[in-house]
Design an enzyme around this catalytic site. Structure first.
Site, short mmCIF file in Angstrom:
data_model
loop_
_atom_site.label_atom_id
_atom_site.label_comp_id
_atom_site.label_asym_id
_atom_site.label_seq_id
_atom_site.Cartn_x
_atom_site.Cartn_y
_atom_site.Cartn_z
N ARG A 102 46.27 41.53 42.94
CA ARG A 102 44.91 41.66 42.07
C ARG A 102 45.32 41.91 40.77
O ARG A 102 46.45 42.84 40.28
CB ARG A 102 44.18 43.02 42.48
N HIS A 129 36.90 36.37 42.59
CA HIS A 129 37.21 37.21 43.88
C HIS A 129 37.00 36.53 45.09
O HIS A 129 36.05 36.81 45.63
CB HIS A 129 36.30 38.51 43.63
N GLN A 132 36.40 38.21 48.70
CA GLN A 132 35.07 39.00 48.72
C GLN A 132 33.89 38.23 49.20
O GLN A 132 33.30 38.47 50.02
CB GLN A 132 34.49 39.52 47.22
N ASP A 233 26.14 43.45 41.52
CA ASP A 233 27.60 43.84 41.21
C ASP A 233 27.40 44.71 39.86
O ASP A 233 26.37 44.62 39.24
CB ASP A 233 28.55 42.48 40.79
N CYS A 273 29.07 44.15 46.39
CA CYS A 273 30.42 44.13 46.61
C CYS A 273 31.12 45.58 46.71
O CYS A 273 32.17 45.85 47.41
CB CYS A 273 31.19 43.17 45.75
N ARG A 301 35.36 43.08 55.02
CA ARG A 301 36.58 42.68 54.34
C ARG A 301 37.71 42.76 55.39
O ARG A 301 38.65 41.91 55.28
CB ARG A 301 36.81 43.60 53.12
N1 NVA Z 1 32.97 42.73 39.28
C1 NVA Z 1 33.85 43.47 39.61
C2 NVA Z 1 34.07 43.55 40.85
C3 NVA Z 1 34.83 44.85 41.66
C4 NVA Z 1 35.29 44.60 43.06
C5 NVA Z 1 35.01 44.01 38.56
O1 NVA Z 1 35.69 42.99 38.65
O2 NVA Z 1 35.27 45.14 38.42
N1 CP Z 2 34.73 44.85 46.33
C1 CP Z 2 36.31 45.19 45.98
O1 CP Z 2 37.17 44.54 45.74
O2 CP Z 2 36.47 46.60 45.88
P1 CP Z 2 37.61 47.41 45.53
O3 CP Z 2 37.48 47.20 43.96
O4 CP Z 2 37.45 48.92 45.88
O5 CP Z 2 38.79 46.64 46.07
#
Ligand code: NVA
Ligand code: CP
Length: 314
Positions: A102, A129, A132, A233, A273, A301
């Site tokens: 990540r 992502h 997801q 989101d 998500c 997931r």
């Molecule tokens: N769009 C959000 C998704 C988190 C799972 C982010 O990048 O923070």
């Molecule tokens: N949806 C998702 O990726 O959640 P986290 O940021 O908690 O991993």
């Protein structure tokens, strides 16, 4: 799967997506209890950003498949002190059987994958992502009784997904996915918060093959008409290293609340998500209401990422 890595939905053909969804269904029924496909394998998990679901579901998934996961906080690696991504990739490839990462910059994940001799899975970047949305499609299949056993995308032809909020990494991956599976996708965002333009253009090219309808809307009440899925989101994502400014005032009419929901299709499901900012992009009433599938979505997931790892890391 032809690709060593899973960095983007564009790395997958529909047949690959169906394979992941089929294996996910088997794993959800407990298939791995008879075989441990990752027995003896070690997966490195590099995280530059916080995570609850992605980290825990991948780690639990590795253990359930018989392997071992090592969490690598990016702050503790020599990367932090300037070691190159290239050298990190080459060294880690000598120890590990796979990497989940990540990161902020999408390019860093592509570079890591290009210098790694082992598979790399994107666990979220500022741009995409993918895990997801694969798991989200699995949830939609379950909730809408779509049969993918014939590996035919026609089951998705009548599904309308309306994404409401910021044109972020999740929205970008949704465009990728819709163009592969041939669904109707409306990305409904305030003006100035549109998703990535080059991904949109790529999807427009691809959608000629799959008969997908992808459109951008700025009017939530119009967008949700006949929606089968309303997806939202957070308005402000983690990161945004590109310096993009988010003004929450611009999003006030993009909140998923009961009034908006009442304008959608009668069997609409609501997805998020997570993590959610309750009261901002989604109200408590909707998130905890009968149309919400957000925690089944979160559970999936685990099953879907196990399938991805079983296929890529075996
Ligand atoms: N769009 C959000 C998704 C988190 C799972 C982010 O990048 O923070
Ligand atoms: N949806 C998702 O990726 O959640 P986290 O940021 O908690 O991993």
């Amino acid at each position: 799967m032809n690709n060593k890595d899973l960095i983007s939905i564009f790395d997958l053909e529909p047949v690959d997506i169906f394979k992941i969804l089929t294996v996910s269904g088997e794993l959800k029924k407990g298939k791995e209890k008879d075989s441990l496909p990752l027995k003896g394998k070690v997966v490195g998990m590099i995280f530059q950003k916080p995570s609850t679901r992605t980290r825990v579901s991948f780690e639990v998934g590795v253990y359930q498949l018989g392997g071992c996961a090592i969490f690598l906080n990016a702050q503790d690696l020599q990367l932090k002190r300037g070691e190159s991504i290239k050298d990190t990739a080459k060294a880690l490839s000598r120890y590990l059987d796979g990497i989940v990462i990540r990161a902020y910059a999408h390019e860093d994940v592509m570079e890591l994958a290009s210098y790694s001799t082992i598979p790399v899975i994107n666990g979220l970047t500022d741009l995409l992502h993918p895990c997801q949305v694969i798991s989200d499609v699995f949830t939609i299949m379950e909730k809408k009784n779509i049969d993918c056993s014939g590996q035919n995308i026609s089951g998705f032809a009548n599904i309308k997904v309306v994404y409401i909020g910021d044109g972020n990494n999740v929205a970008n991956s949704w465009m990728n996915m819709a163009s592969k599976l041939g669904m109707e996708l409306v990305i409904c965002v305030p003006e100035g918060y549109e998703p990535d333009n080059s991904i949109l253009n790529q999807c427009v090219e691809l959608k000629k093959e799959t008969n997908t309808k992808i459109s951008i809307s700025h009017v939530p009440g119009e967008a949700v008409k006949n929606a089968d899925v309303i997806y939202t989101d957070v308005w402000k994502s983690m990161g945004n290293k590109d310096g993009r400014k988010i003004n929450k005032e611009d999003f006030q009419s993009f909140r998923v609340n009961s009034e908006l929901l009442s304008g959608a299709g009668k069997d609409v499901i609501v997805m998020h998500c997570l993590p959610a900012h309750r009261g901002e992009e989604i109200t408590d009433e909707v998130m905890d209401g009968s149309c919400s599938v957000v925690f089944d979505q979160a559970e999936n997931r685990l099953h879907v990422q196990k399938a991805i790892m079983e296929i890529l890391f075996k």
